[in-house]
Design a protein around this motif. Structure first.
Motif, PDB file in Angstrom:
ATOM      1  N   LEU A  50       0.875  -1.173   0.000  1.00 20.29           N
ATOM      2  CA  LEU A  50       0.000   0.000   0.000  1.00 20.29           C
ATOM      3  C   LEU A  50       0.911   1.222   0.000  1.00 20.29           C
ATOM      4  O   LEU A  50       1.474   1.568   1.034  1.00 20.29           O
ATOM      5  N   GLY A  51       1.074   1.809  -1.168  1.00 23.76           N
ATOM      6  CA  GLY A  51       2.057   2.887  -1.282  1.00 23.76           C
ATOM      7  C   GLY A  51       3.436   2.303  -1.087  1.00 23.76           C
ATOM      8  O   GLY A  51       3.841   1.395  -1.797  1.00 23.76           O
ATOM      9  N   ARG A  52       4.137   2.790  -0.077  1.00 25.15           N
ATOM     10  CA  ARG A  52       5.458   2.233   0.246  1.00 25.15           C
ATOM     11  C   ARG A  52       5.402   1.239   1.390  1.00 25.15           C
ATOM     12  O   ARG A  52       6.425   0.681   1.785  1.00 25.15           O
ATOM     13  N   ALA A  53       4.222   1.042   1.948  1.00 23.29           N
ATOM     14  CA  ALA A  53       4.072   0.176   3.117  1.00 23.29           C
ATOM     15  C   ALA A  53       3.749  -1.253   2.705  1.00 23.29           C
ATOM     16  O   ALA A  53       2.936  -1.488   1.817  1.00 23.29           O
ATOM     17  N   ARG A  54       4.377  -2.205   3.351  1.00 15.50           N
ATOM     18  CA  ARG A  54       4.125  -3.622   3.123  1.00 15.50           C
ATOM     19  C   ARG A  54       3.248  -4.121   4.252  1.00 15.50           C
ATOM     20  O   ARG A  54       3.524  -3.869   5.418  1.00 15.50           O
ATOM     21  N   ARG A  55       2.170  -4.804   3.911  1.00 16.60           N
ATOM     22  CA  ARG A  55       1.261  -5.357   4.917  1.00 16.60           C
ATOM     23  C   ARG A  55       1.033  -6.834   4.641  1.00 16.60           C
ATOM     24  O   ARG A  55       0.899  -7.250   3.489  1.00 16.60           O
ATOM     25  N   ILE A  56       0.970  -7.606   5.713  1.00  9.84           N
ATOM     26  CA  ILE A  56       0.784  -9.050   5.621  1.00  9.84           C
ATOM     27  C   ILE A  56      -0.581  -9.377   6.226  1.00  9.84           C
ATOM     28  O   ILE A  56      -0.818  -9.096   7.406  1.00  9.84           O
TER      29      ILE A  56
END
Length: 75
Positions: A50-56
């Motif tokens: 999400l944008g530059r954010a990584r989410r698991i």
């Protein structure tokens, strides 16, 4: 003639999809940052960006653990 009902998401009945940060996954697996990113890079652990954010997704972490347990049991 009537049209079929539309599928709607009902927040009160649908389980919330929990998204975890890399530090949260690090804490849950007791692994370092590079080890978690290696799991993401090799697609052993699913994630979204999400944008530059990584989410698991929490279910991806649960699936990863279940698969690893099954592999260990089969060995």
């Amino acid at each position: 003639m009537t049209s079929p009902p539309h599928a709607t998401l009902r927040p009160e009945t649908e389980p919330a999809l929990e998204l975890l940060t890399v530090p949260q996954v690090m804490a849950r697996l007791q692994l370092g940052r590079s080890a978690v990113y290696d799991l993401l890079r090799t697609r052993q652990l699913a994630s979204i960006t999400l944008g530059r954010a990584r989410r698991i997704p929490a279910h991806a972490l649960t699936d990863f653990i279940r698969i690893r347990l099954e592999q260990e049991a089969a060995a």
